[in-house]
Design a protein around this motif. Structure first.
Motif, PDB file in Angstrom:
ATOM      1  N   GLU A   1      65.869   6.789  43.890  1.00 60.27           N
ATOM      2  CA  GLU A   1      67.198   6.899  43.296  1.00 60.27           C
ATOM      3  C   GLU A   1      67.141   7.675  41.983  1.00 60.27           C
ATOM      4  O   GLU A   1      66.311   7.377  41.118  1.00 60.27           O
ATOM      5  N   PHE A   2      68.004   8.668  41.865  1.00 55.04           N
ATOM      6  CA  PHE A   2      68.208   9.371  40.591  1.00 55.04           C
ATOM      7  C   PHE A   2      69.493   8.837  39.987  1.00 55.04           C
ATOM      8  O   PHE A   2      70.521   8.802  40.672  1.00 55.04           O
ATOM      9  N   ARG A   3      69.410   8.421  38.715  1.00 54.39           N
ATOM     10  CA  ARG A   3      70.617   7.958  38.027  1.00 54.39           C
ATOM     11  C   ARG A   3      70.872   8.825  36.800  1.00 54.39           C
ATOM     12  O   ARG A   3      70.106   8.755  35.831  1.00 54.39           O
ATOM     13  N   ASP A   4      71.880   9.653  36.883  1.00 50.28           N
ATOM     14  CA  ASP A   4      72.321  10.479  35.741  1.00 50.28           C
ATOM     15  C   ASP A   4      71.167  11.228  35.075  1.00 50.28           C
ATOM     16  O   ASP A   4      71.005  11.155  33.847  1.00 50.28           O
ATOM     17  N   VAL A   5      70.384  11.933  35.876  1.00 50.43           N
ATOM     18  CA  VAL A   5      69.173  12.567  35.336  1.00 50.43           C
ATOM     19  C   VAL A   5      69.484  13.935  34.718  1.00 50.43           C
ATOM     20  O   VAL A   5      70.164  14.777  35.310  1.00 50.43           O
ATOM     21  N   ASP A   6      68.967  14.125  33.492  1.00 49.50           N
ATOM     22  CA  ASP A   6      69.029  15.420  32.809  1.00 49.50           C
ATOM     23  C   ASP A   6      67.620  15.965  32.647  1.00 49.50           C
ATOM     24  O   ASP A   6      66.696  15.207  32.322  1.00 49.50           O
TER      25      ASP A   6
ATOM     26  N   GLN B   1      69.491  23.820  30.340  1.00 48.43           N
ATOM     27  CA  GLN B   1      69.597  22.557  31.084  1.00 48.43           C
ATOM     28  C   GLN B   1      69.499  22.839  32.579  1.00 48.43           C
ATOM     29  O   GLN B   1      70.372  23.474  33.167  1.00 48.43           O
ATOM     30  N   ALA B   2      68.403  22.385  33.199  1.00 52.09           N
ATOM     31  CA  ALA B   2      68.163  22.669  34.625  1.00 52.09           C
ATOM     32  C   ALA B   2      68.783  21.599  35.530  1.00 52.09           C
ATOM     33  O   ALA B   2      69.168  21.895  36.659  1.00 52.09           O
ATOM     34  N   LEU B   3      68.853  20.352  35.072  1.00 53.83           N
ATOM     35  CA  LEU B   3      69.540  19.289  35.833  1.00 53.83           C
ATOM     36  C   LEU B   3      70.534  18.599  34.909  1.00 53.83           C
ATOM     37  O   LEU B   3      70.202  18.254  33.772  1.00 53.83           O
ATOM     38  N   GLN B   4      71.750  18.396  35.426  1.00 53.64           N
ATOM     39  CA  GLN B   4      72.804  17.776  34.619  1.00 53.64           C
ATOM     40  C   GLN B   4      73.349  16.550  35.306  1.00 53.64           C
ATOM     41  O   GLN B   4      73.996  16.669  36.356  1.00 53.64           O
ATOM     42  N   GLN B   5      73.062  15.396  34.730  1.00 54.14           N
ATOM     43  CA  GLN B   5      73.675  14.150  35.220  1.00 54.14           C
ATOM     44  C   GLN B   5      73.545  13.995  36.733  1.00 54.14           C
ATOM     45  O   GLN B   5      74.515  13.665  37.420  1.00 54.14           O
ATOM     46  N   VAL B   6      72.337  14.251  37.235  1.00 56.44           N
ATOM     47  CA  VAL B   6      72.140  14.213  38.688  1.00 56.44           C
ATOM     48  C   VAL B   6      71.941  12.771  39.165  1.00 56.44           C
ATOM     49  O   VAL B   6      71.064  12.056  38.660  1.00 56.44           O
ATOM     50  N   SER B   7      72.769  12.364  40.108  1.00 52.22           N
ATOM     51  CA  SER B   7      72.609  11.059  40.755  1.00 52.22           C
ATOM     52  C   SER B   7      72.491  11.276  42.247  1.00 52.22           C
ATOM     53  O   SER B   7      73.323  11.993  42.832  1.00 52.22           O
ATOM     54  N   LEU B   8      71.478  10.717  42.838  1.00 54.65           N
ATOM     55  CA  LEU B   8      71.371  10.754  44.300  1.00 54.65           C
ATOM     56  C   LEU B   8      70.485   9.624  44.770  1.00 54.65           C
ATOM     57  O   LEU B   8      69.786   8.987  43.969  1.00 54.65           O
ATOM     58  N   GLN B   9      70.501   9.412  46.069  1.00 57.46           N
ATOM     59  CA  GLN B   9      69.822   8.249  46.622  1.00 57.46           C
ATOM     60  C   GLN B   9      69.241   8.588  47.992  1.00 57.46           C
ATOM     61  O   GLN B   9      69.895   9.261  48.788  1.00 57.46           O
ATOM     62  N   VAL B  10      68.017   8.129  48.228  1.00 63.34           N
ATOM     63  CA  VAL B  10      67.419   8.245  49.566  1.00 63.34           C
ATOM     64  C   VAL B  10      67.068   6.828  50.001  1.00 63.34           C
ATOM     65  O   VAL B  10      66.251   6.158  49.359  1.00 63.34           O
ATOM     66  N   ASN B  11      67.705   6.365  51.071  1.00 61.01           N
ATOM     67  CA  ASN B  11      67.470   4.992  51.524  1.00 61.01           C
ATOM     68  C   ASN B  11      66.289   4.925  52.488  1.00 61.01           C
ATOM     69  O   ASN B  11      65.913   5.931  53.101  1.00 61.01           O
TER      70      ASN B  11
END
Ligand code: ATP
Length: 238
Positions: free
Chosen positions: A7-12, A19-29
């Motif tokens: 899980e990514f939660r609001d990753v910068d 800024q290469a990643l901005q507030q990235v949220s995603l999930q792999v179940n």
């Protein structure tokens, strides 16, 4: 509680002022296949590499099976069950196919070596035929298969793939994706980064579309395949 494996939660992530990643949220179940698609330079490789702490994130959290791994060492993350088959197939060119596969077991010791070698040769018959051949003398497609097989030799809980189809002929891409399908049917959790949106989304339960370091769209593989914006930008407008 969610059943997220990754899980990514609001990753910068920043490279200096960029800024290469901005507030990235995603999930792999657990048991899912998830694709991350996006154009060149969108930030896909950065996202994958940040799982191993290179680069370090400057905001947010990355969780693996509920544990925050964003400040852990690369070694710690790899030995906790995440394996990556890298873009550019960084295999060991002077070693044979079999020696390359054995390198994948280093974190496990020798417990399962014979069984796992056999499993890889069943999954990738081409590698069996070439088990004693030096890796550098194989075709691009065979090297890609070797990179995937080597990653699997560590018995990962989560397999990461960075552009498995890059630079390969369409028929080889098809072969590789059919092997990936076999793996997902066997229950492997897969997170793949691809510019080849068509193959990746067909294989995947869910997908994310990344634009300029941000998640722009998310949905099931089928939803994204029929999405107008995705079709226009990543599927040649058909
Ligand atoms: P590709 O498919 O070309 O690998 P990508 O979607 O994986 O693209 P990244 O390689 O993650 O994209 O790059 C995201 C952004 O960060 C780009 O603007 C890139 O130029 C920049 N970038 C990547 N690595 C570095 C670095 N080491 N130093 C500075 N900027 C970087």
């Amino acid at each position: 509680m969610s059943n997220a494996m990754l899980e990514f939660r609001d990753v910068d992530v920043f490279y200096g002022p960029i800024q290469a990643l901005q507030q990235v949220s995603l999930q792999v179940n657990e048991g899912e296949t998830v694709a991350l698609i996006g154009a060149n330079g969108a930030g896909k490789s950065t996202l994958l590499m940040s799982i191993f702490g290179q680069p370090r994130i400057s905001g947010g959290q990355i969780l693996f099976r509920g544990e925050d791994i964003s400040r852990r060492s690369t070694h710690y993350v790899a030995s906790s069950g995440i394996a990556q088959a890298p873009e550019g197939r960084r295999i060991f060119p002077d070693m044979s196919v079999e020696e390359n596969l054995l390198m994948g077991t280093i974190t496990l010791g020798n417990r399962y070596v014979d069984e796992d070698l056999q499993r890889m040769f069943d999954l990738f018959p081409r590698l069996k035929e070439r088990r004693n051949q030096r890796a550098m003398t194989m075709s691009g497609g065979e090297q890609q298969m070797l990179a995937i097989a080597r990653a699997l030799m560590s018995r990962p809980k989560l397999l990461l793939l960075d552009e498995p189809s890059l630079g390969l002929a369409p028929i080889i891409v098809k072969q590789i994706f059919s092997i990936l399908r076999e793996l997902t049917r066997g229950g492997m959790t897969l997170f793949l980064v691809e510019q080849n949106a068509n193959h990746a989304l067909k294989l995947s339960d869910r997908g994310y579309v990344m634009v300029n370091g941000q998640i722009r769209l998310t949905g099931s593989g089928a939803e994204l395949l029929s999405n107008q914006e995705v079709r226009k930008a990543y599927l040649g407008g058909v």
